[in-house]
Design a protein around this motif. Structure first.
Motif, PDB file in Angstrom:
ATOM      1  N   UNK A  75      83.382  34.774 -17.011  1.00 17.37           N
ATOM      2  CA  UNK A  75      83.215  33.705 -16.011  1.00 17.37           C
ATOM      3  C   UNK A  75      84.428  33.574 -15.090  1.00 17.37           C
ATOM      4  N   UNK A  76      85.631  33.725 -15.649  1.00 14.73           N
ATOM      5  CA  UNK A  76      86.831  33.644 -14.813  1.00 14.73           C
ATOM      6  C   UNK A  76      86.859  34.805 -13.824  1.00 14.73           C
TER       7      UNK A  76
ATOM      8  N   UNK B  34      87.933  34.900  -4.434  1.00 11.38           N
ATOM      9  CA  UNK B  34      89.205  35.489  -4.038  1.00 11.38           C
ATOM     10  C   UNK B  34      90.411  34.660  -4.453  1.00 11.38           C
ATOM     11  N   UNK B  35      90.185  33.564  -5.136  1.00 12.00           N
ATOM     12  CA  UNK B  35      91.281  32.687  -5.560  1.00 12.00           C
ATOM     13  C   UNK B  35      91.892  33.158  -6.880  1.00 12.00           C
ATOM     14  N   UNK B  36      93.181  32.953  -6.997  1.00 10.57           N
ATOM     15  CA  UNK B  36      93.923  33.216  -8.240  1.00 10.57           C
ATOM     16  C   UNK B  36      93.860  34.679  -8.683  1.00 10.57           C
TER      17      UNK B  36
ATOM     18  N   UNK C 288      95.929  37.138  -7.951  1.00 15.74           N
ATOM     19  CA  UNK C 288      97.250  37.575  -8.392  1.00 15.74           C
ATOM     20  C   UNK C 288      97.559  37.109  -9.799  1.00 15.74           C
ATOM     21  N   UNK C 289      97.192  35.870 -10.100  1.00 15.23           N
ATOM     22  CA  UNK C 289      97.422  35.328 -11.441  1.00 15.23           C
ATOM     23  C   UNK C 289      96.572  36.067 -12.459  1.00 15.23           C
ATOM     24  N   UNK C 290      95.321  36.356 -12.110  1.00 14.08           N
ATOM     25  CA  UNK C 290      94.430  37.057 -13.035  1.00 14.08           C
ATOM     26  C   UNK C 290      94.937  38.468 -13.321  1.00 14.08           C
ATOM     27  N   UNK C 291      95.387  39.163 -12.276  1.00 12.09           N
ATOM     28  CA  UNK C 291      95.906  40.520 -12.457  1.00 12.09           C
ATOM     29  C   UNK C 291      97.154  40.503 -13.325  1.00 12.09           C
TER      30      UNK C 291
ATOM     31  N   UNK D 154      85.920  40.869 -12.007  1.00 14.15           N
ATOM     32  CA  UNK D 154      86.281  40.596 -10.610  1.00 14.15           C
ATOM     33  C   UNK D 154      86.170  41.845  -9.739  1.00 14.15           C
ATOM     34  N   UNK D 155      86.358  43.019 -10.318  1.00 13.57           N
ATOM     35  CA  UNK D 155      86.158  44.250  -9.542  1.00 13.57           C
ATOM     36  C   UNK D 155      84.687  44.443  -9.187  1.00 13.57           C
ATOM     37  N   UNK D 156      83.809  44.077 -10.105  1.00 13.68           N
ATOM     38  CA  UNK D 156      82.370  44.199  -9.851  1.00 13.68           C
ATOM     39  C   UNK D 156      81.950  43.350  -8.663  1.00 13.68           C
ATOM     40  N   UNK D 157      82.444  42.127  -8.599  1.00 14.09           N
ATOM     41  CA  UNK D 157      82.067  41.235  -7.500  1.00 14.09           C
ATOM     42  C   UNK D 157      82.693  41.706  -6.190  1.00 14.09           C
ATOM     43  N   UNK D 158      83.945  42.151  -6.261  1.00 15.45           N
ATOM     44  CA  UNK D 158      84.621  42.613  -5.052  1.00 15.45           C
ATOM     45  C   UNK D 158      83.995  43.884  -4.488  1.00 15.45           C
ATOM     46  N   UNK D 159      83.309  44.645  -5.337  1.00 15.40           N
ATOM     47  CA  UNK D 159      82.740  45.914  -4.886  1.00 15.40           C
ATOM     48  C   UNK D 159      81.490  45.736  -4.025  1.00 15.40           C
ATOM     49  N   UNK D 160      80.905  44.543  -4.037  1.00 15.31           N
ATOM     50  CA  UNK D 160      79.701  44.299  -3.239  1.00 15.31           C
ATOM     51  C   UNK D 160      80.030  44.430  -1.754  1.00 15.31           C
TER      52      UNK D 160
END
Length: 223
Positions: free
Chosen positions: A49-50, A58-60, A62-65, A111-117
């Motif tokens: 979920x995060x 697109x928020x946080x 940098x923190x997630x990485x 998050x990569x899956x969502x960014x790949x759209x």
């Protein structure tokens, strides 16, 4: 006994007595799979979920990485030992370690899956009046499903390869053969236990790789 530890480990695996009873390979394999599934499931409930939120908004990021990178650097054996000292002997200590180990791959995969759209596809969905939740569930997740499954693949292989540490603090699984062999200097048994873990990891990796390819959108190639 041939005097060759590897050949002796194959003899150990070929003994019919190893494949039945409460200490048999099938039961230990099921225990190992159970530890793996539980660790990945709990980690997924926390991380996916995060990751979906980070990828969609697109928020946080940098923190997630940074958090995922820090978690990757933690030594699993050290975590198991620390949690065992804090929580006592049992399943809680290794499970907590497996969850921490699985979170980075699941978080990155989500998050990569969502960014790949394709942004153009997302903008078109938004222009048609879709809500943000509809865009996430009907557009971004289906398009990024191979990467999301890839996160589960990485987490599963990592956890199944280290789930043997559950036996380090008194639990079962295939690690029981390794630590029993270590204690009695039965090296063929240690090798046999290691081979079983390797084969199980390869089988799960192949199964999830096929799942990635099956879930790839038409015309796309699953990574």
């Amino acid at each position: 006994m041939t005097g060759n530890p590897f050949l002796d480990s194959l003899d150990w695996l070929g003994d019919p007595l190893r494949w039945s009873g409460p200490d048999g390979i099938p039961l230990r394999t099921l225990e190992h799979l159970g530890y793996t599934a539980l660790g990945v499931l709990v980690a997924a409930l926390l991380a996916v979920p995060i990751g979906l939120y980070v990828g969609h908004t697109g928020r946080f990021k940098g923190l997630a990485v940074a958090a995922a990178g820090a978690a990757r650097a933690l030594p699993t054996l050290g975590l198991v030992t620390l949690f065992a000292l804090l929580l006592g002997i049992g399943l809680t200590a290794p499970l907590a370690s497996f969850v921490i180990l699985a979170i980075p791959s699941l978080l990155a995969g989500a998050y990569s899956a969502i960014e790949s759209a394709d942004p153009a596809t997302v903008d078109a969905a938004r222009a048609q009046g879709m809500t943000e939740l509809q865009i996430l569930t009907r557009v971004e997740i289906p398009l990024g499903m191979p990467l999301l499954i890839g996160g589960f693949r990485g987490a599963t292989v990592q956890v199944v390869a280290t789930a043997m540490l559950a036996a380090y603090v008194g639990n079962g699984g295939l690690g029981r053969y390794i630590f029993q062999g270590l204690g009695s200097q039965n090296y063929p048994q240690m090798i046999a236990g290691s081979l079983l873990v390797i084969v199980l990891a390869l089988v799960l990796d192949l199964a999830l790789l096929l799942t990635q390819r099956i879930t790839a959108p038409p015309g796309a190639t699953a990574p």
